[in-house]
Design a protein around this motif. Structure first.
Motif: not given
Length: 101
Positions: A85-87, A94-101
């Motif tokens: 799905y990411q590919q 488009k891309a997934f939203y990934v929260e970085r800590l």
């Protein structure tokens, strides 16, 4: 009585002795088999209970193992679909939203 007849009678007597020995051996083995069967029938309830208990324990362990295998396969499938799905989203820009800590 002639010598030939005496030899034949002796041979038939020897065969009869061999047959008697064979029948005696068969009778002894038959008696032992019957004794073993009655002995196993007396012990049979306990053996059956132990075997049933062992089968139940094996089934519980097999079910746990099967559950673990199915969970691992499902996790691999989810990861594979997530990457796919990411590919597909990357190809569309488009891309997934990934929260970085």
């Amino acid at each position: 009585m002639s010598v030939e007849k005496m030899v034949k009678v002796e041979e038939s007597f020897q065969r009869a002795l061999e047959l008697k020995k064979m029948v005696d051996r068969w009778r002894n083995s038959n008696t032992q088999c019957l004794w073993q069967m009655t002995l196993s029938q007396r012990r049979n309830p306990y053996v059956t209970l132990r075997m049933q208990d062992a089968m139940v324990r094996e089934l519980v362990l097999a079910n746990k193992q099967l559950l673990m295998v199915r969970q691992a396969a499902l996790n691999q499938l989810f990861e594979k679909e997530h990457r796919q799905y990411q590919q597909e989203l990357n190809q569309m820009g488009k891309a997934f939203y990934v929260e970085r800590l």
